[in-house]
Scaffold this motif. Sequence first.
Motif, PDB file in Angstrom:
ATOM      1  N   THR A   3       0.670  -0.991   0.029  1.00  0.00           N
ATOM      2  CA  THR A   3      -0.088  -0.146  -0.007  1.00  0.00           C
ATOM      3  C   THR A   3       0.867   1.125   0.071  1.00  0.00           C
ATOM      4  OG1 THR A   3      -1.816   1.204   0.950  1.00  0.00           O
ATOM      5  CG2 THR A   3      -0.209   0.259   2.434  1.00  0.00           C
ATOM      6  N   TRP A  18      -4.648   1.954   3.113  1.00  0.00           N
ATOM      7  CA  TRP A  18      -5.824   1.030   3.410  1.00  0.00           C
ATOM      8  C   TRP A  18      -6.251   1.130   4.882  1.00  0.00           C
ATOM      9  CZ3 TRP A  18      -5.808  -4.270   0.938  1.00  0.00           C
ATOM     10  CH2 TRP A  18      -5.881  -4.401  -0.435  1.00  0.00           C
ATOM     11  N   PHE A  34     -12.454  -3.442  -0.227  1.00  0.00           N
ATOM     12  CA  PHE A  34     -11.018  -3.748   0.613  1.00  0.00           C
ATOM     13  C   PHE A  34     -11.248  -5.119   1.233  1.00  0.00           C
ATOM     14  CE2 PHE A  34     -10.851   0.657  -0.425  1.00  0.00           C
ATOM     15  CZ  PHE A  34      -9.730   0.957  -0.574  1.00  0.00           C
TER      16      PHE A  34
END
Length: 109
Positions: A3, A18, A34
């Motif tokens: 990420t 995230w 997600f």
Amino acid sequence: MATEYLECRRCKKKVGGWSQGIIRQLPPTYSCQFPAVLTYKLSCDLRVVVQLRSRTLGNSANRLYNTLREQHTDAWMQRAIRYLGVCKQFLALGGFHHRRQMPPVPSPV
């Protein structure tokens, strides 16, 4: 899992892309896509979170571990069968051999 890290302009604190603080700012149509709950150092698949929610009296961490291990084994077997099916064509061409082992599931201990 990768990420990007976002940095606050005021306090210079870094937050994973995230992180729940960022995901909560998104509309539900995007935030539900997600597949994991991530923190700075740890993560947890949402399917495991759903199974943890159903923990009632009698459903122990060992039972959850056994369920996850069974699902992991089934998924691994399906991937291995697909892999071996693709490798079958290479065997005839030159004796391509590759041995794969299933990675272990983390235990509750």
